[in-house]
Design a protein around this motif. Structure first.
Motif, short mmCIF file in Angstrom:
data_model
loop_
_atom_site.label_atom_id
_atom_site.label_comp_id
_atom_site.label_asym_id
_atom_site.label_seq_id
_atom_site.Cartn_x
_atom_site.Cartn_y
_atom_site.Cartn_z
N ASP A 84 0.81 -1.22 0.00
CA ASP A 84 0.00 0.00 0.00
C ASP A 84 0.84 1.27 0.00
O ASP A 84 0.47 2.26 -0.63
N VAL A 85 1.98 1.27 0.66
CA VAL A 85 2.84 2.46 0.63
C VAL A 85 3.42 2.63 -0.77
O VAL A 85 3.44 3.74 -1.31
N GLN A 86 3.86 1.55 -1.37
CA GLN A 86 4.39 1.63 -2.74
C GLN A 86 3.31 2.13 -3.71
O GLN A 86 3.59 2.97 -4.57
N ARG A 87 2.09 1.62 -3.56
CA ARG A 87 0.98 2.07 -4.43
C ARG A 87 0.74 3.56 -4.26
O ARG A 87 0.51 4.29 -5.23
N ALA A 88 0.79 4.04 -3.01
CA ALA A 88 0.56 5.46 -2.75
C ALA A 88 1.65 6.31 -3.40
O ALA A 88 1.36 7.36 -3.99
N PHE A 89 2.91 5.87 -3.32
CA PHE A 89 4.00 6.61 -3.94
C PHE A 89 3.83 6.62 -5.46
O PHE A 89 4.09 7.65 -6.11
N GLU A 92 0.86 9.02 -6.40
CA GLU A 92 1.19 10.44 -6.23
C GLU A 92 2.39 10.87 -7.08
O GLU A 92 2.78 12.03 -7.03
N GLN A 93 2.96 9.93 -7.83
CA GLN A 93 4.15 10.22 -8.63
C GLN A 93 5.22 10.90 -7.78
O GLN A 93 5.80 11.92 -8.14
N ALA A 94 5.47 10.27 -6.62
CA ALA A 94 6.36 10.87 -5.62
C ALA A 94 7.83 10.81 -6.02
O ALA A 94 8.63 11.58 -5.49
N GLY A 95 8.18 9.92 -6.92
CA GLY A 95 9.58 9.83 -7.32
C GLY A 95 9.85 10.56 -8.61
O GLY A 95 9.08 10.45 -9.55
N GLN A 96 10.91 11.32 -8.64
CA GLN A 96 11.31 11.93 -9.90
C GLN A 96 12.48 11.12 -10.43
O GLN A 96 12.31 10.31 -11.32
N CYS A 97 13.65 11.27 -9.87
CA CYS A 97 14.76 10.41 -10.31
C CYS A 97 14.64 9.03 -9.67
O CYS A 97 15.12 8.05 -10.21
N MET A 138 6.85 17.36 -1.20
CA MET A 138 5.41 17.54 -1.02
C MET A 138 4.62 16.34 -1.57
O MET A 138 3.65 15.90 -0.97
N ARG A 139 5.07 15.79 -2.70
CA ARG A 139 4.41 14.60 -3.24
C ARG A 139 4.67 13.39 -2.33
O ARG A 139 3.80 12.53 -2.17
N ILE A 140 5.86 13.34 -1.76
CA ILE A 140 6.18 12.25 -0.84
C ILE A 140 5.27 12.32 0.38
O ILE A 140 4.70 11.30 0.80
N LEU A 141 5.09 13.49 0.95
CA LEU A 141 4.19 13.64 2.10
C LEU A 141 2.76 13.28 1.72
O LEU A 141 2.04 12.64 2.49
N ARG A 142 2.34 13.68 0.54
CA ARG A 142 0.99 13.32 0.08
C ARG A 142 0.86 11.80 -0.04
O ARG A 142 -0.17 11.23 0.30
#
Length: 163
Positions: A84-89, A92-97, A138-142
């Motif tokens: 579920d944490v991986q799905r959330a990331f 939210e497109q939390a990773g850029q590089c 901010m995306r990571i926190l989201r």
């Protein structure tokens, strides 16, 4: 020979007990999610869970692990069935590089194992030891918020503003 409990299984490595856990995970066990960043425990790219607590694996000698359970991002889900944490990331497109993301996911997982309803301050504090040089904090926190809600059975409104 060192025996470790990694991702729910037993792994062995013929290494010096002073070898950093990160090197054993990557070089001997083929688990490449945790990254070498600074080697000083200041960036968080190497973060893994040891008995559900986030640790800098670049600083922790493998001989100090003992019988404690080590969990890497590979142990939290797969590409076909992410946790579920991986799905959330991902959502939210939390990773850029993406370099910091395994450490960020490990920190978020540790937080959510302690509490499924973290406050904003708890989230920021838990994630603070890990750095994102691309600026997606901010995306990571989201993503952490989304994972927390998912664990409680709710749904995050995609229009919710990021604070």
């Amino acid at each position: 020979m060192i025996e470790l409990n990694v991702n729910g299984g037993v792994a062995q490595a013929d290494v010096d007990p002073a070898t950093p856990l990160l090197y054993v995970l990557r070089d001997d066990l083929g688990l490449h999610a945790a990254k070498f960043g600074c080697g000083l425990g200041q960036c968080g790219a190497c973060t893994v869970l040891v008995d559900d607590r986030p640790v800098f694996s670049c600083l922790l000698p493998v001989g100090a692990i003992g019988e404690r359970a080590v969990t890497t991002v590979e142990g939290l889900g797969t590409a076909a069935a992410p946790g579920d944490v991986q799905r959330a990331f991902l959502h939210e497109q939390a990773g850029q590089c993406g370099y910091c993301i395994p450490g960020m996911i490990a920190r978020a997982e540790a937080l959510l194992r302690r509490t499924t309803t973290p406050t904003e301050e708890e989230m920021r504090s838990a994630m603070a030891p890990s750095l994102c040089r691309c600026g997606t904090h901010m995306r990571i926190l989201r993503a952490v918020r989304r994972a927390a809600v998912a664990r409680g059975g709710g749904v995050v409104d995609p229009a919710e503003p990021v604070t």
